[in-house]
Scaffold this motif. Structure first.
Motif, PDB file in Angstrom:
ATOM      1  N   SER A 190       0.804  -1.215   0.000  1.00 26.62           N
ATOM      2  CA  SER A 190       0.000   0.000   0.000  1.00 26.62           C
ATOM      3  C   SER A 190       0.842   1.273   0.000  1.00 26.62           C
ATOM      4  N   ALA A 191       1.847   1.338   0.859  1.00 28.16           N
ATOM      5  CA  ALA A 191       2.685   2.541   0.924  1.00 28.16           C
ATOM      6  C   ALA A 191       3.468   2.715  -0.369  1.00 28.16           C
ATOM      7  N   THR A 205       2.658   1.602  -3.321  1.00 22.32           N
ATOM      8  CA  THR A 205       1.732   1.952  -4.400  1.00 22.32           C
ATOM      9  C   THR A 205       1.388   3.436  -4.377  1.00 22.32           C
ATOM     10  N   GLU A 206       1.279   4.019  -3.191  1.00 22.57           N
ATOM     11  CA  GLU A 206       0.985   5.450  -3.087  1.00 22.57           C
ATOM     12  C   GLU A 206       2.149   6.278  -3.619  1.00 22.57           C
ATOM     13  N   ARG A 216       2.015   6.089  -7.344  1.00 20.03           N
ATOM     14  CA  ARG A 216       0.941   6.923  -7.898  1.00 20.03           C
ATOM     15  C   ARG A 216       1.387   8.371  -8.012  1.00 20.03           C
ATOM     16  N   ARG A 217       2.046   8.874  -6.979  1.00 17.57           N
ATOM     17  CA  ARG A 217       2.496  10.268  -6.993  1.00 17.57           C
ATOM     18  C   ARG A 217       3.572  10.500  -8.055  1.00 17.57           C
TER      19      ARG A 217
END
Length: 356
Positions: A39-40, A42-43, A46-47
């Motif tokens: 999750s971390a 992937t964030e 994304r940025r």
């Protein structure tokens, strides 16, 4: 420099290689952890994707530099973006201030403690780069200097020679690049099981130890993604067994260095299924004809000219280096022990090396 943590010198001397051995064995579980919670990462991906970098720079030292070389191939092939490896001294010694607008800088450091990488990251951020730190220490100065960070989550590593932190860095970089292009880590999902298989004891690896026990020099080689494994293999053999080990890409090997290959040369060749492994066939035909002892490691090891082969389970070519390095680590560990050395305590080395 900081001393690595671990058992006291007296206790450690009674169990040489204990830390390195246990940390090699932890890698399938480390891979499982990385794949289970993305999750971390992937964030961050994304940025990065939102900013659409036009170029990627990678900054690293030591084993992390080999991981950065692997990432360079990932970026250029999977993201179709130009990528380059930073020379930290252009910043730390010469004070270069390039315009890094729309550039992504990925700083790779297991400890996050090298002053030169910290300075490079701070300088790049001031000059317009998007900065991402990839480390095994979320509280490091490097993580604080970068705009974003990714934790390789390998847990404490006590042996001086990097094993689980190196392979975890490879997988983390793959997952980051894959997520930037919108992937869901589909090709990596079976890695923990494949890693378990790659770490199983084999007669072929034992044979490699017997052949290399009395070697004075070793040449390591690979093409494409596996070039990074060749570089890491040379470092591991040098720092644990004190062998004179030199890494070449398969292409570069034929441009001159092959002249030094003869019947006294031990060649460790990384050959996995895919274009890189296929390209190694001509290279190994040449060195085999010159009488070199060729140990081929990889999923395509038996398909190339060799003196003996350590075959690995097949995977996507871009993930092969994560598996290839596992028997290389076991080879370095066992060879050091057979030569009467303690790979947990290589002479003149500490866990964190501080350069500028």
């Amino acid at each position: 420099m900081t001393e690595h943590p671990g058992a006291g010198a007296g206790e450690q001397s009674q169990h040489p290689g204990r830390n390195m051995s246990s940390e090699i064995a932890e890698q399938p579980a480390v891979f499982d952890g990385l794949l289970s919670d993305r999750s971390a990462l992937t964030e961050v991906a994304r940025r990065v994707a939102e900013r659409g970098p036009r170029f990627v720079l990678l900054a690293a030292r030591g084993s992390s530099d080999h991981a950065a070389l692997y990432a360079k191939y990932l970026v250029e092939v999977l993201l179709q973006l130009p990528a380059g490896l930073v020379s930290p001294s252009t910043t730390t010694l010469y004070g270069a201030q390039p315009d890094l607008t729309d550039v992504l800088l990925v700083s790779v450091s297991q400890s996050g403690g090298s002053p030169d990488l910290l300075e490079v990251t701070e300088n790049a951020r001031r000059n317009g780069a998007t900065t991402v730190a990839v480390t095994n220490n979320p509280d490091s100065a490097l993580n604080k200097a970068a705009e974003m960070s990714v934790n390789i989550a390998a847990g404490p590593e006590h042996a001086v020679a990097a094993t689980k932190t190196y392979s975890a860095t490879l997988l983390t970089l793959y997952l980051l690049v894959d997520a930037i292009r919108g992937g869901e880590a589909e090709r990596a999902r079976g890695l923990p099981e494949l890693a378990e298989r790659a770490l199983e004891p084999t007669e072929q690896l034992d044979e490699a130890v017997r052949r290399y026990r009395f070697a004075d020099r070793v040449l390591t080689t690979g093409r494409g993604y596996s070039s990074a494994t060749a570089a890491e293999a040379a470092l591991k053999l040098a720092e644990t067994s004190y062998l004179s080990a030199r890494a070449y890409s398969g292409a570069d090997l034929l441009h001159g260095p092959v002249a030094a290959v003869d019947t006294e040369t031990a060649v460790l060749a990384l050959c996995s299924s895919g274009r890189g492994g296929t390209a190694m066939t001509e290279v190994l035909e040449t060195v085999h004809e010159r009488g070199a002892d060729v140990c081929a490691i990889g999923s395509a090891a038996k398909a190339v000219p060799n003196s003996h082969a350590v075959e690995l389970p097949d995977s996507a070519e871009e993930l092969a280096p994560v598996l290839e390095v596992l028997p290389v680590q076991r080879l370095a560990l066992t060879l050091a022990l057979e030569r009467g050395e303690d790979p947990d305590r290589p002479r003149g080395l500490n866990k964190v090396t501080r350069t500028r």
